[in-house]
Design an enzyme around this catalytic site. Structure first.
Site, short mmCIF file in Angstrom:
data_model
loop_
_atom_site.label_atom_id
_atom_site.label_comp_id
_atom_site.label_asym_id
_atom_site.label_seq_id
_atom_site.Cartn_x
_atom_site.Cartn_y
_atom_site.Cartn_z
N PRO A 142 0.94 -1.21 -0.10
CA PRO A 142 0.00 -0.04 0.11
C PRO A 142 0.72 1.37 0.02
CG PRO A 142 -1.04 -1.42 1.52
CD PRO A 142 0.53 -2.27 1.10
N CYS A 143 1.99 1.11 0.58
CA CYS A 143 3.08 2.26 0.57
C CYS A 143 3.39 2.81 -0.76
CB CYS A 143 4.08 2.01 1.45
SG CYS A 143 3.84 1.68 3.16
N TRP A 144 3.57 1.59 -1.57
CA TRP A 144 3.99 2.06 -3.00
C TRP A 144 2.89 2.25 -3.80
CZ3 TRP A 144 9.19 2.35 -3.57
CH2 TRP A 144 9.62 1.81 -2.60
#
Length: 220
Positions: free
Chosen positions: A104-106
């Site tokens: 989710p960070c990417w």
């Protein structure tokens, strides 16, 4: 007649007692709601938490708005050295994130890239991400994800600790959480939001939601 009158009197008395009980119950419910709301507000104030314009719970950690952003120079995904001083005269949004293990960070970086016009309109000149994974592995991930945002490696956590971005992650203090820090052209922090803290570990929020908080909360 006396029996009928007595029954009527008793019925009226029972009705009054019922109404009083209902009123007392309603007052108790209202008082309980007021107490719970007060406790909630106090806990929010104590933690510095707010849902803001985005509806996503976040706090503003330290160093915060109005303070000088800690300087740094780190290795980027391309192997080059990138420093905060390189962006002097521009508004740079630092995005601290958990790294390779956090898809989710990417996805967040990809969403930021898709919303570059909105970021620009909000006064953000560029976005730089910081995580604690090795630069070579970050480089592969950036290539695989087809991203253009500069992602910097902070393996010793020196920069992450300077910004206390490792105070809001799911992995304790061994990883960064989900923190945004807007550094103004003069090197001063204009806005900060840490979304990754307990109990709701936010690892992705739409860029437009983040911008709602930035617009409402940043310093002039």
């Amino acid at each position: 007649m006396s029996k009928i009158s007595g029954k009527a009197t008793k019925s009226v008395s029972d009705s009054r007692r019922a109404r009083r009980s209902t009123m007392i119950g309603a007052v108790v419910v209202v008082l309980a709601a007021v107490v719970l709301f007060a406790v909630y507000r106090n806990s929010q104030s104590a933690n510095g938490g707010t849902a803001g314009g985005s509806g996503f719970e976040h706090v503003a950690g330290q160093p915060g708005t109005g303070t000088a952003a800690p300087g740094f120079t780190l290795t980027s995904d391309t192997g080059s050295q990138v420093g905060l001083a390189d962006f002097r005269g521009k508004s740079v949004l630092l995005y601290f994130q958990e790294g390779l293990s956090c898809q989710p960070c990417w996805d967040q970086i990809r969403d930021l890239e898709k919303n570059r016009p909105a970021l620009k309109a909000a006064g953000v000149d560029t976005v730089v991400s910081i995580t604690t994974d090795p630069a070579d592995l970050i480089g592969r991930k950036v290539t695989d994800e087809k991203l253009s945002t500069s992602v910097l490696s902070d393996p010793t956590m020196r920069v992450s600790q300077a910004y206390r971005a490792n105070s809001y992650g799911m992995m304790g203090d061994t990883r960064d959480g989900h923190s945004f820090v807007l550094v103004g052209p003069d090197g001063t922090i204009r806005w900060r939001a840490d979304y990754g803290g307990a109990p709701a570990y936010t690892m992705f929020l739409p860029t437009q939601k983040m911008l709602a908080d930035l617009t409402a909360e940043r310093a002039p």
